[in-house]
Design an enzyme around this catalytic site. Structure first.
Site, short mmCIF file in Angstrom:
data_model
loop_
_atom_site.label_atom_id
_atom_site.label_comp_id
_atom_site.label_asym_id
_atom_site.label_seq_id
_atom_site.Cartn_x
_atom_site.Cartn_y
_atom_site.Cartn_z
CG ASP A 241 -47.71 -19.58 40.27
OD1 ASP A 241 -47.29 -20.70 40.71
OD2 ASP A 241 -46.96 -19.10 39.22
CB CYS A 366 -44.19 -21.21 36.03
SG CYS A 366 -45.30 -22.02 37.27
#
Length: 376
Positions: A241, A366
């Protein structure tokens, strides 16, 4: 300053010197053979689909953040309030911190007393799937990113606690992983890095094919695209990511180093990922369109440090909105907002300053975790 012995993204020079493997060209070509069938009816949705809520966590560990803890909490509160303008937000906090967290976030954010250690909700909250019209959560056995950072005994229990709090079924698996390990188009394709999954610190003795078969089973995906990633140079072993993100089936935004940056493990990992996408297709046979998300100039980044993550790929898509980091390089910040606006049209692009969060080796994605469904 942040405790440099314990950052989320820390340069582990000793591990690298001992032979940790970085990205290599062609290392993750698609394996031959018949793909495993996904669990019937199970589906891992795309982030741009409707959310019931977004989860964040109130960082608690002074041993991790040291004197930076107040600044990090301030940024988490700001992010939570910003997302709450578009969808319900739940902030997980230790019971003894719930009151102060509520005061910091205001009444638009729901604070739920669930013990946590740190702020990385993407990795500790369960990965939600839909099956037979219901939402369930896959518990990927969080172990502190392969035991690289401690203590995380409370974060280890977050997945079970969240599922219990909301009465959602728990789906177990033998895989140890984190939510940041996975990126999906919602149509059966999953992107992952080999470095963060085929790794003895999470899944010792398991082959890539065994892990792929299990991912297809527990997430309901039909094709897994493997990138090499980077081993041992950050605490996540290079989560996908921060590297590559879908904005539609067949469309991937890819992290790219700022112009003039010398080649390093991270730029080579991005180049390797591009080569993989150029030579394969998604679960439905679509070729990939890859669009660069160019990093800011590190010299212009506010609060930049050795462990800072300055990837625009770590954006977060919420209901009718996209949250994108604002690093302080005005040209690069505006360029990233423009790319995201073009690729996710009809959504408000919301820039958020996250210098303290980024200094810990993570970003907006995150720190957030979406639960699919209609807002309550």
């Amino acid at each position: 300053m942040f405790d440099s012995s314990l950052p989320r993204r820390t340069v582990l020079r000793a591990m690298t010197a001992a032979g940790a493997v970085a990205a290599g060209s062609g290392a993750c070509a698609d394996p031959a053979g018949t793909p495993a069938a996904p669990t019937a009816g199970r589906r891992l949705g795309a982030e741009w689909e409707s959310h019931t809520r977004t989860y964040l966590s109130w960082p608690a560990s002074k041993s991790i953040w040291a004197e930076d803890l107040p600044a990090v909490r301030e940024e988490i509160a700001g992010l939570a309030k910003a997302i709450a303008g578009f969808e319900p937000v739940v902030l997980l906090a230790r019971p003894e911190h719930a009151g102060s967290a509520q005061r910091a976030c205001g009444d638009t954010v729901e604070v739920v007393p669930i013990p946590v250690d740190d702020l990385w909700a993407r990795d500790t909250v369960p990965v939600f799937v839909e099956e037979a019209g219901k939402v369930a959560g896959v518990d990927f056995n969080f172990n502190g990113w392969g035991g690289k950072q401690k203590p995380h005994d409370k974060d280890n229990a977050v997945a079970r606690s969240v599922l219990g709090e909301y009465g959602l079924a728990r789906s177990g698996t033998w895989i140890t992983a984190e939510g940041g390990s996975f990126e999906t188009d919602g149509a059966g394709t999953l992107m992952v890095t080999e470095s963060s999954l085929v790794n003895d610190n999470r899944n010792k003795g398991r082959s890539r094919q065994e892990i792929e078969d299990e991912l297809k089973k527990v997430l309901g995906v039909r094709k897994v695209i493997w990138f090499a990633g980077v081993r041992g140079e950050d605490i996540t072993d290079a989560h996908v990511d921060c590297l590559a993100r879908f904005t539609a089936p067949g469309v991937v935004l890819m992290d790219k180093a700022a112009p003039g940056s010398p080649p390093d493990s991270w730029s080579r990992a991005a180049d390797q990922a591009r080569s993989v996408l150029a030579s394969t297709a998604d679960a439905d046979g679509r070729p990939f369109t890859v669009i660069d998300l160019v990093q800011p100039d590190p010299e212009k980044v506010e609060g930049y440090g050795e462990d800072s993550v300055i990837s625009y790929a770590n954006f977060y898509v919420a209901n009718k909105s996209v949250f994108v980091p604002e690093f302080g390089d005005a040209t690069a910040d505006e360029r990233a907002r423009r790319v995201l606006g073009e690729r996710l049209p009809g959504r408000e692009i919301v820039p958020v300053k996250i210098s303290a969060i980024a200094s810990g080796g993570g970003g907006i994605h995150c720190a957030t975790h979406d639960q699919p469904g209609q807002p309550s």
